[in-house]
Design a protein around this motif. Sequence first.
Motif, PDB file in Angstrom:
ATOM      1  N   ASP B  26       0.942  -1.038  -0.297  1.00  0.00           N
ATOM      2  CA  ASP B  26      -0.008   0.150   0.227  1.00  0.00           C
ATOM      3  C   ASP B  26       1.201   1.392   0.054  1.00  0.00           C
ATOM      4  N   SER B  27       0.674   2.153  -1.047  1.00  0.00           N
ATOM      5  CA  SER B  27       1.636   3.030  -1.266  1.00  0.00           C
ATOM      6  C   SER B  27       1.521   4.026  -0.055  1.00  0.00           C
ATOM      7  N   SER B  28       0.022   4.193   0.361  1.00  0.00           N
ATOM      8  CA  SER B  28      -0.238   5.502   0.821  1.00  0.00           C
ATOM      9  C   SER B  28      -0.097   4.694   2.778  1.00  0.00           C
ATOM     10  N   SER B  29       0.887   4.069   3.130  1.00  0.00           N
ATOM     11  CA  SER B  29       1.084   3.423   4.487  1.00  0.00           C
ATOM     12  C   SER B  29       1.882   4.596   4.635  1.00  0.00           C
ATOM     13  N   THR B  30       1.582   5.074   5.706  1.00  0.00           N
ATOM     14  CA  THR B  30       2.760   6.648   6.534  1.00  0.00           C
ATOM     15  C   THR B  30       2.909   6.620   7.686  1.00  0.00           C
ATOM     16  N   TYR B  31       3.064   5.175   8.663  1.00  0.00           N
ATOM     17  CA  TYR B  31       4.229   4.736   9.227  1.00  0.00           C
ATOM     18  C   TYR B  31       3.982   3.286   8.958  1.00  0.00           C
ATOM     19  N   LEU B  32       5.886   3.033   9.064  1.00  0.00           N
ATOM     20  CA  LEU B  32       6.293   2.181   9.119  1.00  0.00           C
ATOM     21  C   LEU B  32       6.984   1.403  10.383  1.00  0.00           C
ATOM     22  N   TYR B  33       6.669  -0.075  10.923  1.00  0.00           N
ATOM     23  CA  TYR B  33       7.443  -0.442  12.447  1.00  0.00           C
ATOM     24  C   TYR B  33       7.955  -1.769  12.576  1.00  0.00           C
ATOM     25  N   LEU B  45       7.352  -2.545  20.490  1.00  0.00           N
ATOM     26  CA  LEU B  45       7.527  -2.334  19.454  1.00  0.00           C
ATOM     27  C   LEU B  45       9.338  -2.539  19.296  1.00  0.00           C
ATOM     28  N   LEU B  46      10.312  -2.250  18.450  1.00  0.00           N
ATOM     29  CA  LEU B  46      11.295  -1.803  18.416  1.00  0.00           C
ATOM     30  C   LEU B  46      11.684   0.541  18.070  1.00  0.00           C
ATOM     31  N   THR B  47      10.805   0.360  17.090  1.00  0.00           N
ATOM     32  CA  THR B  47      11.609   1.738  16.597  1.00  0.00           C
ATOM     33  C   THR B  47      10.412   1.528  15.523  1.00  0.00           C
ATOM     34  N   TYR B  48      10.185   3.031  14.601  1.00  0.00           N
ATOM     35  CA  TYR B  48       9.078   3.124  13.504  1.00  0.00           C
ATOM     36  C   TYR B  48       9.680   4.085  12.334  1.00  0.00           C
ATOM     37  N   ILE B  49       9.053   4.613  11.693  1.00  0.00           N
ATOM     38  CA  ILE B  49       9.251   5.242  10.221  1.00  0.00           C
ATOM     39  C   ILE B  49       8.055   6.317   9.911  1.00  0.00           C
ATOM     40  N   PHE B  50       8.617   7.145   9.642  1.00  0.00           N
ATOM     41  CA  PHE B  50       7.557   7.977   8.971  1.00  0.00           C
ATOM     42  C   PHE B  50       7.339   8.020   7.404  1.00  0.00           C
ATOM     43  N   SER B  51       6.715   7.804   6.671  1.00  0.00           N
ATOM     44  CA  SER B  51       6.897   7.775   4.922  1.00  0.00           C
ATOM     45  C   SER B  51       8.040   8.696   4.172  1.00  0.00           C
ATOM     46  N   ASN B  52       7.539   9.945   5.279  1.00  0.00           N
ATOM     47  CA  ASN B  52       8.330  10.962   4.393  1.00  0.00           C
ATOM     48  C   ASN B  52       9.592  11.364   4.487  1.00  0.00           C
ATOM     49  N   LEU B  64      15.872   1.355   7.005  1.00  0.00           N
ATOM     50  CA  LEU B  64      16.213   2.056   5.648  1.00  0.00           C
ATOM     51  C   LEU B  64      14.285   1.947   4.811  1.00  0.00           C
ATOM     52  N   LEU B  65      14.123   3.523   4.264  1.00  0.00           N
ATOM     53  CA  LEU B  65      13.147   3.497   3.754  1.00  0.00           C
ATOM     54  C   LEU B  65      12.628   3.403   2.511  1.00  0.00           C
ATOM     55  N   ASN B  66      12.673   3.450   1.088  1.00  0.00           N
ATOM     56  CA  ASN B  66      12.486   3.387   0.060  1.00  0.00           C
ATOM     57  C   ASN B  66      11.395   3.099  -0.853  1.00  0.00           C
ATOM     58  N   LYS B  67      10.804   4.128  -0.685  1.00  0.00           N
ATOM     59  CA  LYS B  67       9.816   4.415  -1.040  1.00  0.00           C
ATOM     60  C   LYS B  67       8.463   3.645  -2.374  1.00  0.00           C
ATOM     61  N   LYS B  68       9.170   4.593  -3.096  1.00  0.00           N
ATOM     62  CA  LYS B  68       9.513   4.481  -4.578  1.00  0.00           C
ATOM     63  C   LYS B  68       9.311   2.451  -4.405  1.00  0.00           C
ATOM     64  N   PHE B  88       9.373  -8.610  13.953  1.00  0.00           N
ATOM     65  CA  PHE B  88       7.912  -8.187  12.291  1.00  0.00           C
ATOM     66  C   PHE B  88       7.676  -6.987  11.902  1.00  0.00           C
ATOM     67  N   CYS B  89       7.701  -6.907  11.201  1.00  0.00           N
ATOM     68  CA  CYS B  89       7.317  -5.618  10.065  1.00  0.00           C
ATOM     69  C   CYS B  89       5.926  -4.724   9.780  1.00  0.00           C
ATOM     70  N   ALA B  90       5.544  -3.978  10.144  1.00  0.00           N
ATOM     71  CA  ALA B  90       3.904  -3.629   9.889  1.00  0.00           C
ATOM     72  C   ALA B  90       4.259  -2.424   9.300  1.00  0.00           C
ATOM     73  N   ALA B  91       3.409  -2.593   9.041  1.00  0.00           N
ATOM     74  CA  ALA B  91       2.780  -0.806   7.808  1.00  0.00           C
ATOM     75  C   ALA B  91       1.166  -0.542   8.739  1.00  0.00           C
ATOM     76  N   SER B  92       1.219   0.880   8.512  1.00  0.00           N
ATOM     77  CA  SER B  92      -0.200   1.459   9.019  1.00  0.00           C
ATOM     78  C   SER B  92      -1.177   2.864   7.933  1.00  0.00           C
ATOM     79  N   SER B  93      -2.030   2.689   7.623  1.00  0.00           N
ATOM     80  CA  SER B  93      -2.086   4.086   6.864  1.00  0.00           C
ATOM     81  C   SER B  93      -3.143   4.858   7.318  1.00  0.00           C
ATOM     82  N   GLY B  94      -3.197   4.648   8.564  1.00  0.00           N
ATOM     83  CA  GLY B  94      -3.873   5.312   9.270  1.00  0.00           C
ATOM     84  C   GLY B  94      -5.241   5.101   9.766  1.00  0.00           C
TER      85      GLY B  94
END
Lengths: 113, 111
Positions: B26-33, B45-52, B64-68, B88-94
């Motif tokens: 999902d390209s609209s994922s805002t938070y990745l954990y 929870l270890l860490t999270y990163i915002f999509s920006n 590291l996040l490669n949005k493309k 575990f990797c996890a993603a959320s679009s809010g």
Amino acid sequence: DAGITQSPRYKITETGRQVTLMCHQTWSHSYMFWYRQDLGHGLRLIYYSAAADITDKGEVPDGYVVSRSKTENFPLTLESATRSQTSVYFCASKERGRTDTQYFGPGTRLTVL
Amino acid sequence: GEDVEQSLFLSVREGDSSVINCTYTDSSSTYLYWYKQEPGAGLQLLTYIFSNMDMKQDQRLTVLLNKKDKHLSLRIADTQTGDSAIYFCAASSGGYQKVTFGTGTKLQVIP
């Protein structure tokens, strides 16, 4: 103790019996969640609650019932347990806000014979 | 809906770096954990990163996040035996706060 607790930690039951798994959190978090963890599937959301008396289905709700009469408690009931419901169940909670950080309980390992 | 995929197993020697990879759809994922699960315990929870963001560093952890390419990685420097766990990797679009988890990667650290 502060935090999120689950009881029982281990449960063995028989097919057709009703089972209730308890979850209690002391933070007054608005959101609470129930997941099941199965090999090859990761975590799948069963039900969630945004506040007391507000619940909604997740990805795999069939065969489960939840209630949330108090903010701190979120019990999960298997009305008539089946072998396919053998799993590890995790409860989680989260404060309302933009960061979706969930805090997990230690889990309940349920075996249905 | 969102789909999050990870490899199931990774084995490294103590002291080496570990890199755990994850892809999401999902390209609209805002938070990745990244969550860590030790044996018999819940997820932490270890860490999270915002999509920006492209990168986030926290002590021995680098995300590291490669949005493309919709690719997320977790690098653990100087891996220790205490790092042995399932990650575990996890993603959320809010929205209603729905988080989609991957299947988990079991990290084995060899002394």
